[in-house]
Design a protein around this motif. Structure first.
Motif, PDB file in Angstrom:
ATOM      1  N   MET A 257      24.103  41.671  50.580  1.00 46.18           N
ATOM      2  CA  MET A 257      23.103  42.714  50.452  1.00 46.18           C
ATOM      3  C   MET A 257      22.567  42.707  49.020  1.00 46.18           C
ATOM      4  O   MET A 257      23.316  42.452  48.071  1.00 46.18           O
ATOM      5  N   GLY A 258      21.289  43.034  48.876  1.00 45.63           N
ATOM      6  CA  GLY A 258      20.666  42.909  47.573  1.00 45.63           C
ATOM      7  C   GLY A 258      21.110  43.922  46.545  1.00 45.63           C
ATOM      8  O   GLY A 258      21.009  43.675  45.338  1.00 45.63           O
ATOM      9  N   THR A 259      21.619  45.086  46.995  1.00 40.62           N
ATOM     10  CA  THR A 259      21.996  46.136  46.059  1.00 40.62           C
ATOM     11  C   THR A 259      23.461  46.546  46.162  1.00 40.62           C
ATOM     12  O   THR A 259      23.940  47.317  45.339  1.00 40.62           O
ATOM     13  N   ILE A 260      24.166  46.047  47.185  1.00 39.96           N
ATOM     14  CA  ILE A 260      25.556  46.431  47.409  1.00 39.96           C
ATOM     15  C   ILE A 260      26.407  45.176  47.595  1.00 39.96           C
ATOM     16  O   ILE A 260      26.043  44.296  48.372  1.00 39.96           O
ATOM     17  N   ALA A 261      27.529  45.127  46.898  1.00 40.31           N
ATOM     18  CA  ALA A 261      28.466  44.007  47.035  1.00 40.31           C
ATOM     19  C   ALA A 261      29.737  44.484  47.714  1.00 40.31           C
ATOM     20  O   ALA A 261      30.392  45.408  47.216  1.00 40.31           O
ATOM     21  N   PRO A 262      30.111  43.918  48.874  1.00 41.54           N
ATOM     22  CA  PRO A 262      31.368  44.287  49.532  1.00 41.54           C
ATOM     23  C   PRO A 262      32.483  43.287  49.208  1.00 41.54           C
ATOM     24  O   PRO A 262      32.234  42.089  49.003  1.00 41.54           O
ATOM     25  N   PHE A 263      33.715  43.799  49.182  1.00 44.66           N
ATOM     26  CA  PHE A 263      34.883  42.990  48.844  1.00 44.66           C
ATOM     27  C   PHE A 263      36.052  43.369  49.748  1.00 44.66           C
ATOM     28  O   PHE A 263      36.077  44.452  50.330  1.00 44.66           O
ATOM     29  N   LEU A 264      37.037  42.475  49.830  1.00 41.15           N
ATOM     30  CA  LEU A 264      38.284  42.757  50.527  1.00 41.15           C
ATOM     31  C   LEU A 264      39.406  42.172  49.691  1.00 41.15           C
ATOM     32  O   LEU A 264      39.310  41.022  49.234  1.00 41.15           O
ATOM     33  N   THR A 275      45.489  46.292  33.938  1.00 44.56           N
ATOM     34  CA  THR A 275      44.359  47.219  33.850  1.00 44.56           C
ATOM     35  C   THR A 275      43.073  46.486  33.508  1.00 44.56           C
ATOM     36  O   THR A 275      43.061  45.592  32.650  1.00 44.56           O
ATOM     37  N   TYR A 276      41.990  46.882  34.168  1.00 45.79           N
ATOM     38  CA  TYR A 276      40.676  46.332  33.869  1.00 45.79           C
ATOM     39  C   TYR A 276      39.644  47.448  33.956  1.00 45.79           C
ATOM     40  O   TYR A 276      39.916  48.548  34.460  1.00 45.79           O
ATOM     41  N   ARG A 277      38.445  47.166  33.492  1.00 41.20           N
ATOM     42  CA  ARG A 277      37.315  48.061  33.718  1.00 41.20           C
ATOM     43  C   ARG A 277      36.036  47.237  33.726  1.00 41.20           C
ATOM     44  O   ARG A 277      35.952  46.186  33.083  1.00 41.20           O
ATOM     45  N   THR A 278      35.061  47.712  34.497  1.00 42.29           N
ATOM     46  CA  THR A 278      33.773  47.037  34.591  1.00 42.29           C
ATOM     47  C   THR A 278      32.667  48.086  34.559  1.00 42.29           C
ATOM     48  O   THR A 278      32.919  49.286  34.710  1.00 42.29           O
ATOM     49  N   THR A 279      31.434  47.622  34.398  1.00 44.46           N
ATOM     50  CA  THR A 279      30.295  48.541  34.390  1.00 44.46           C
ATOM     51  C   THR A 279      29.828  48.897  35.797  1.00 44.46           C
ATOM     52  O   THR A 279      28.905  49.703  35.941  1.00 44.46           O
ATOM     53  N   GLU A 280      30.432  48.320  36.829  1.00 48.88           N
ATOM     54  CA  GLU A 280      30.023  48.660  38.188  1.00 48.88           C
ATOM     55  C   GLU A 280      30.703  49.943  38.646  1.00 48.88           C
ATOM     56  O   GLU A 280      31.780  50.310  38.160  1.00 48.88           O
ATOM     57  N   SER A 281      30.068  50.642  39.563  1.00 44.30           N
ATOM     58  CA  SER A 281      30.652  51.811  40.223  1.00 44.30           C
ATOM     59  C   SER A 281      31.122  51.356  41.602  1.00 44.30           C
ATOM     60  O   SER A 281      30.372  50.699  42.323  1.00 44.30           O
ATOM     61  N   THR A 282      32.341  51.718  41.974  1.00 42.39           N
ATOM     62  CA  THR A 282      32.955  51.144  43.170  1.00 42.39           C
ATOM     63  C   THR A 282      33.546  52.215  44.072  1.00 42.39           C
ATOM     64  O   THR A 282      34.128  53.191  43.590  1.00 42.39           O
ATOM     65  N   VAL A 283      33.403  52.005  45.378  1.00 44.21           N
ATOM     66  CA  VAL A 283      34.029  52.840  46.401  1.00 44.21           C
ATOM     67  C   VAL A 283      35.061  51.979  47.118  1.00 44.21           C
ATOM     68  O   VAL A 283      34.740  50.881  47.594  1.00 44.21           O
ATOM     69  N   PHE A 284      36.297  52.446  47.199  1.00 46.79           N
ATOM     70  CA  PHE A 284      37.383  51.735  47.867  1.00 46.79           C
ATOM     71  C   PHE A 284      37.769  52.474  49.142  1.00 46.79           C
ATOM     72  O   PHE A 284      37.765  53.707  49.179  1.00 46.79           O
ATOM     73  N   CYS A 285      38.130  51.713  50.166  1.00 47.74           N
ATOM     74  CA  CYS A 285      38.641  52.281  51.416  1.00 47.74           C
ATOM     75  C   CYS A 285      39.889  51.500  51.821  1.00 47.74           C
ATOM     76  O   CYS A 285      39.870  50.259  51.821  1.00 47.74           O
ATOM     77  N   VAL A 286      40.940  52.209  52.149  1.00 44.76           N
ATOM     78  CA  VAL A 286      42.215  51.566  52.462  1.00 44.76           C
ATOM     79  C   VAL A 286      42.209  51.105  53.912  1.00 44.76           C
ATOM     80  O   VAL A 286      42.174  51.923  54.838  1.00 44.76           O
ATOM     81  N   ASP A 324      52.598  45.600  51.782  1.00 44.31           N
ATOM     82  CA  ASP A 324      51.276  45.029  51.533  1.00 44.31           C
ATOM     83  C   ASP A 324      50.198  46.095  51.753  1.00 44.31           C
ATOM     84  O   ASP A 324      50.290  46.901  52.676  1.00 44.31           O
ATOM     85  N   SER A 325      49.183  46.062  50.901  1.00 42.48           N
ATOM     86  CA  SER A 325      48.037  46.945  51.069  1.00 42.48           C
ATOM     87  C   SER A 325      46.770  46.107  51.087  1.00 42.48           C
ATOM     88  O   SER A 325      46.673  45.100  50.374  1.00 42.48           O
ATOM     89  N   VAL A 326      45.803  46.521  51.897  1.00 44.31           N
ATOM     90  CA  VAL A 326      44.508  45.852  51.952  1.00 44.31           C
ATOM     91  C   VAL A 326      43.422  46.889  51.679  1.00 44.31           C
ATOM     92  O   VAL A 326      43.389  47.947  52.314  1.00 44.31           O
ATOM     93  N   LEU A 327      42.551  46.576  50.734  1.00 44.98           N
ATOM     94  CA  LEU A 327      41.479  47.483  50.338  1.00 44.98           C
ATOM     95  C   LEU A 327      40.123  46.836  50.583  1.00 44.98           C
ATOM     96  O   LEU A 327      39.879  45.710  50.154  1.00 44.98           O
ATOM     97  N   PHE A 328      39.266  47.541  51.295  1.00 40.99           N
ATOM     98  CA  PHE A 328      37.849  47.197  51.363  1.00 40.99           C
ATOM     99  C   PHE A 328      37.151  47.975  50.258  1.00 40.99           C
ATOM    100  O   PHE A 328      37.524  49.114  49.953  1.00 40.99           O
ATOM    101  N   SER A 329      36.150  47.378  49.637  1.00 40.51           N
ATOM    102  CA  SER A 329      35.410  48.101  48.604  1.00 40.51           C
ATOM    103  C   SER A 329      33.970  47.635  48.585  1.00 40.51           C
ATOM    104  O   SER A 329      33.629  46.559  49.082  1.00 40.51           O
ATOM    105  N   PHE A 330      33.111  48.487  48.033  1.00 41.78           N
ATOM    106  CA  PHE A 330      31.723  48.090  47.811  1.00 41.78           C
ATOM    107  C   PHE A 330      31.236  48.722  46.517  1.00 41.78           C
ATOM    108  O   PHE A 330      31.678  49.798  46.118  1.00 41.78           O
ATOM    109  N   SER A 331      30.342  48.004  45.840  1.00 47.06           N
ATOM    110  CA  SER A 331      29.883  48.438  44.526  1.00 47.06           C
ATOM    111  C   SER A 331      28.414  48.096  44.345  1.00 47.06           C
ATOM    112  O   SER A 331      27.791  47.436  45.184  1.00 47.06           O
TER     113      SER A 331
END
Length: 347
Positions: A257-264, A275-286, A324-331
């Protein structure tokens, strides 16, 4: 060399003069426009699914799918109440569709994604193809494509997480909506059509990519989960992310998607991330498992289907001590990449 030393009263009088010409002094707003460090209004926050599920189901007795158009409980960031925004540029909501319902067809300029939380009987129809839903599936709705949702009479309640770039579109004055004249759009393609064309790391030989949005409309969870497992067994583990993959547009290799990046990502049992930090804003879902996340000064224990938000330039680290944990996220990373605003700091 300037020797200006006007009294406060004279300075305010001057500001009043220039305001009559729709002017303002930059020196009074420079630190707000260009701060020393990002200063997001949104704050780290978590929405616990176990606490919300009854409220989600109750919404089915409050409003029908047709009346609501989309029966969704919006995840509003506590730092921006009343703004229908989970981060400064992203929207998130929990949508419910009950057996026998149809959420009517419409289209909008805003991009949308669905991450399925529970239930297997519903579908979303996108651009003439019905896409059955199963937990963990990532389904996208490209900009300006007709889409409706349905659930057969003998189905079960289905809940998913919606993600949109609606706050960004509002800021750009670029988003709008159109209703389809009928409840449902015509189905033009057989079920599984887009996956047959693009879901096997191959594309039709004369296919020419159109725009930046992926032509693959559904990314099944079982295949994505298998990829994480295989990399984990090969010990391909990052000290910050565990095993983290980004979904891709199979026609271009870029973001779907042009404005949203999804991850798993997979956090293996016993994982304690750096610990890390980035300039992106992210939503995580378990998607699976239980663990803990540290965001800025906040720490949240998470469980299946919980959703949490991480604002820009806030420190993040994960723990998954017992399973084990699996997280979906988008930013909003594609926007930052395109404008050369993305950066990361790892400690």
């Amino acid at each position: 060399m300037s020797t200006a030393s006007q009294s406060p009263a004279a300075r305010q009088a001057y500001y009043g003069q220039i305001a009559q010409h729709n002017l303002s002094p930059l020196w009074e707003s420079l630190s707000r426009l260009i701060p020393r460090t990002p200063e997001p209004k949104v704050v780290p926050a978590i929405w616990r699914y176990a606490q919300l599920r009854d409220l989600i189901m109750k919404s089915g007795n409050i409003v029908g799918a047709v009346e609501a158009v989309r029966r969704v409980l919006v995840l509003e960031n506590p730092g921006m109440p009343g703004q229908a925004t989970v981060t400064s540029s992203l929207y998130a909501g929990l949508q419910l569709i009950l057996p026998g319902e149809i959420a009517p067809s419409h289209r909008h300029k805003q991009l949308a994604l669905r991450f399925i939380l529970e239930g297997k009987s519903a579908y979303t129809a996108v651009d003439g193809e019905r896409l059955p839903m199963s937990p963990g599936d990532y389904i996208l709705t490209p900009s300006w494509t007709w889409h409706d949702h349905g659930n057969p009479q003998d189905g079960e309640p289905v809940v998913w997480l919606d993600g949109l770039d609606a706050p960004l579109m509002l800021h750009l004055d670029a988003g709008f909506l159109e209703d389809y004249p009928e409840m449902e759009q015509p189905i033009r393609y057989a079920q599984g059509y887009s996956f047959a064309r693009y879901g096997y790391n191959m594309v039709p030989v004369r296919d020419v990519p159109k725009g930046v949005t992926s032509p693959l409309l559904k990314y099944p969870y079982d295949r994505s989960r298998e990829a994480l497992d295989r990399l984990y067994r090969m010990n391909d583990i990052d000290a910050w992310d565990g095993v983290k993959l980004r979904y891709v547009n199979p026609a271009t290799g870029g973001y779907p998607m042009g404005t949203i990046a999804p991850f798993l990502q997979l956090l293996p049992k016993g994982f304690k991330g750096k610990t890390y930090r980035t300039t992106e804003s992210t939503v995580f879902c378990v998607a699976e498992g239980r663990g803990k996340v540290h965001i800025g000064k906040e720490s949240f224990a998470f469980n299946p289907h919980d959703v949490f938000a991480a604002p820009s330039w806030q420190s993040i680290s994960f723990e998954s001590p017992n399973e084990d944990s699996v997280l979906f996220s988008f930013s909003n990373r594609p926007v930052l990449d395109a404008t050369e605003l993305w950066c990361e700091e790892r400690k």
